[in-house]
Design a protein around this motif. Sequence first.
Motif, mmCIF file in Angstrom:
data_model
loop_
_atom_site.group_PDB
_atom_site.id
_atom_site.type_symbol
_atom_site.label_atom_id
_atom_site.label_comp_id
_atom_site.label_asym_id
_atom_site.label_seq_id
_atom_site.Cartn_x
_atom_site.Cartn_y
_atom_site.Cartn_z
ATOM 1 N N SER A 125 0.201 126.915 5.368
ATOM 2 C CA SER A 125 0.314 128.557 4.674
ATOM 3 C C SER A 125 1.367 128.710 3.884
ATOM 4 C CB SER A 125 0.378 129.257 5.941
ATOM 5 O OG SER A 125 1.524 129.065 6.862
ATOM 6 N N SER A 126 2.477 128.023 3.833
ATOM 7 C CA SER A 126 3.573 128.123 3.279
ATOM 8 C C SER A 126 3.805 128.473 1.744
ATOM 9 C CB SER A 126 4.585 127.185 3.486
ATOM 10 O OG SER A 126 4.392 125.842 2.683
ATOM 11 N N PRO A 127 2.528 127.844 0.897
ATOM 12 C CA PRO A 127 2.556 128.320 -0.525
ATOM 13 C C PRO A 127 1.898 129.697 -0.622
ATOM 14 C CG PRO A 127 1.238 126.114 -0.047
ATOM 15 C CD PRO A 127 1.925 126.713 1.182
ATOM 16 N N PHE A 128 1.145 130.141 0.284
ATOM 17 C CA PHE A 128 0.864 131.640 0.209
ATOM 18 C C PHE A 128 1.995 132.530 0.519
ATOM 19 C CE2 PHE A 128 -2.957 128.872 1.288
ATOM 20 C CZ PHE A 128 -3.792 129.263 0.023
ATOM 21 N N VAL A 129 2.616 132.058 1.620
ATOM 22 C CA VAL A 129 4.008 132.736 2.141
ATOM 23 C C VAL A 129 4.794 132.685 0.821
ATOM 24 C CG1 VAL A 129 5.798 132.886 3.690
ATOM 25 C CG2 VAL A 129 3.480 132.524 4.428
ATOM 26 N N ASN A 130 5.111 131.822 0.146
ATOM 27 C CA ASN A 130 6.266 131.812 -0.868
ATOM 28 C C ASN A 130 5.753 132.434 -2.101
ATOM 29 O OD1 ASN A 130 7.777 130.039 0.481
ATOM 30 N ND2 ASN A 130 6.950 128.032 -0.243
ATOM 31 N N THR A 179 6.343 142.156 4.177
ATOM 32 C CA THR A 179 6.529 141.642 5.461
ATOM 33 C C THR A 179 5.235 141.466 6.362
ATOM 34 O OG1 THR A 179 8.615 142.846 5.616
ATOM 35 C CG2 THR A 179 7.863 142.044 7.633
ATOM 36 N N VAL A 180 4.449 142.349 6.308
ATOM 37 C CA VAL A 180 2.969 142.145 6.965
ATOM 38 C C VAL A 180 2.081 141.112 6.432
ATOM 39 C CG1 VAL A 180 1.077 143.264 7.857
ATOM 40 C CG2 VAL A 180 3.287 144.581 8.351
ATOM 41 N N SER A 181 2.017 141.330 4.868
ATOM 42 C CA SER A 181 1.317 140.524 4.219
ATOM 43 C C SER A 181 1.856 138.679 4.426
ATOM 44 C CB SER A 181 1.450 140.617 2.666
ATOM 45 O OG SER A 181 1.167 142.071 2.430
#
Lengths: 73, 634
Positions: free
Chosen positions: B252-257, B296-298
């Motif tokens: 999930s980190s690429p999407f979070v970044n 933040t929510v996204s």
Amino acid sequence: MKLSECKLGVALHIESIDLSVDHCRRLKELGISQGTDIRICQNCVFGGKVISKGTELLGIDAKLANAIEVSYV
Amino acid sequence: MSDTILKNPKIALVGNSNAGKTTLFNALTGHRQKTINAPGTTVSVETGMWKNKELIDLPGLVSLYHISPDEEIAANALWSDNSRHRPDLILFVADAPHLSRSLYLLAQIKHSKIPIILAISMADLLDKKGLELDTELIREVTGVDEVVLLDARRKVGVDELESKVNLTLQKSHDVNSATQVISGEDVRDWAKKHSDEHFKWASDVQNTLGLHKLDGKLFTYWLDKILLNKFFGIIVFLLIMFLIFSATTVFSSPFVNLIDGNLRDVLTSGLESLLQNTPVVLSSFIINVLLESLLTVSQLIPPLFFMFILLAILEESGCLTRFAIVADRAMRFAGLDGRALLPLVLGFGCNLPAISATKALQDSKSRTFCGYLIPFTLCSARLAVFVVVANALFPNYAGLVVFLLYITSILLVIFVGILLNLFNKLKGKEQQEKMPFIIPLGTYQKPLLKSTLHLCAIKIQQFVLNAGKMITIVIAVMWVLQSTPIPGSGKSFAEVDKVEDSVYGVVAENISPIFKPAGFGDWHISSAVITGFLAKEAVLGSLANSYAIDDVEDETEGFAQNLRQTFSSSSEGEQGLAGAAFLFFMLAYTPCLATVAGIKRELGGKFALKSITLSLGVAYIISVLIFQVGGIFV
């Protein structure tokens, strides 16, 4: 003999369960009581077992496997 | 019965755990559902609308002789005249391959005199084996009002169910019988007194229907031989845990970044140019509150998405209950059963999905227990802070310090678990002998992509709506504090450049003496601690901001020097001890806002407050002990 000492796949008959009345009632509600025919399907880690009764599968821990007295059918 | 019952009839889904109640509930209500806590408890009850009918998904029940708070809520809803969940109709859900398991409960429920429709779920599993159930015979033998065969995942049988529900409600309205109940007697006493006759009824029905003839035809032994193997079971379990852990953090980190980097930059600069001519207060509110809340929510959605998908696959396939057997012994230390290991392991990736994963635990006691322990697991967001701070304060031992923090996190979970157990024993909550572990194992099923995605969408929607509100409110409060200038600073609202010129800075300054016994009573640090409540990643940003450093990565040495100086002055030269105390405080103190919002959603507001108090208390005691006791030896 105790359920914990039995071999895999053998048909067994429950003779008695050495637990409190309330715990025996809950087991009976889940289909496990004196007179029930069961079979061990799988020996699990730490002495747990999967037993079958009809089409039902139940996972039990070592403590319960030690408390159930069975005989061969 | 009044006419209002036909306008908005209340229908309760009743049945054993894992009988397919929730799958049917999701299929019928779709996105129109919400979770509420039963009054005065942490037991959650799902409610939703199915066209004009209110559906209530009651907690799983083995018998009206209840032995847990969850079962008590369900039993009383069917028993008590004045229960808010008392239904006009019962949808009794039993799974086709294990119909006999549900008969004892059905024998008891029949006495509630509420109309009953027997919904036999997972009928597709029988079809695959060429087996048949005679619904008319079942109806005659059991005496229920109607019987429907269902495959809720594919929505097969739902139309038939609806017409039978309408028909039954109409009939019950005509004969005016739906509100008759046996009352005035405790449900447990009643269940105990009549248990023999109910067992006999269940046994007779089983024999008449020939359910015992299905013996052994539905098992998937080979999969159990791998997942539950005496030797490989644990390895397979740990491997799957690792995959879930990776998916919720690494995948999930690429999407979070992307959201935190590119999307944030684009939206912020876009809004800044769009709002050039608007008053500063308004543009600051839109960018720093609304946009910040949205982002933040996204950012939370990608890990939750992977988490929900994987959990749904595990649950739907029937693997989750198998893991409970494998992990059972390991979880006994905290008085939990094997099902609790999954949320705790996930906590080391991110606390938020771990809190959501407590949903899979079947009783509220396990859920609350896990809820207390999860904030002590070292999530990846805290790890980022630890790496930078440890490098700044302990440049030669940074790796060792971070490793020790991981070990401490595991020890804390065990220690707090034991403490909570002791506390429960002292309060008399654990006086009864523990029930031996026994868990019915469902039939393995192939997960369906459509229903899994649907379920995932429902859960994410619920999270965004519930947690999103709380996140926005707290961000707004922080914005007000940071935007309000102190008198004499010469600044106006929303135009404050330096943290120390804002009310937020004054608050941080005023609370900093609290941390003096732990050696880090300085406003830079207390300000970062407050910000860390929002998100642990924000701690570094807050520290850098307080030192007027734009980017920690670009100005590593300057940042480290400032940090060393702060800890040195706040601890009168014991910067190592103060730094260690701060790191341990960071490890244990309240999790991020999103996790608190998740705790509130899953376990209630009161519990969230208790959890925060526990985390803060443990963190404070540990940090003070480290600084004070360590000071004796150094």
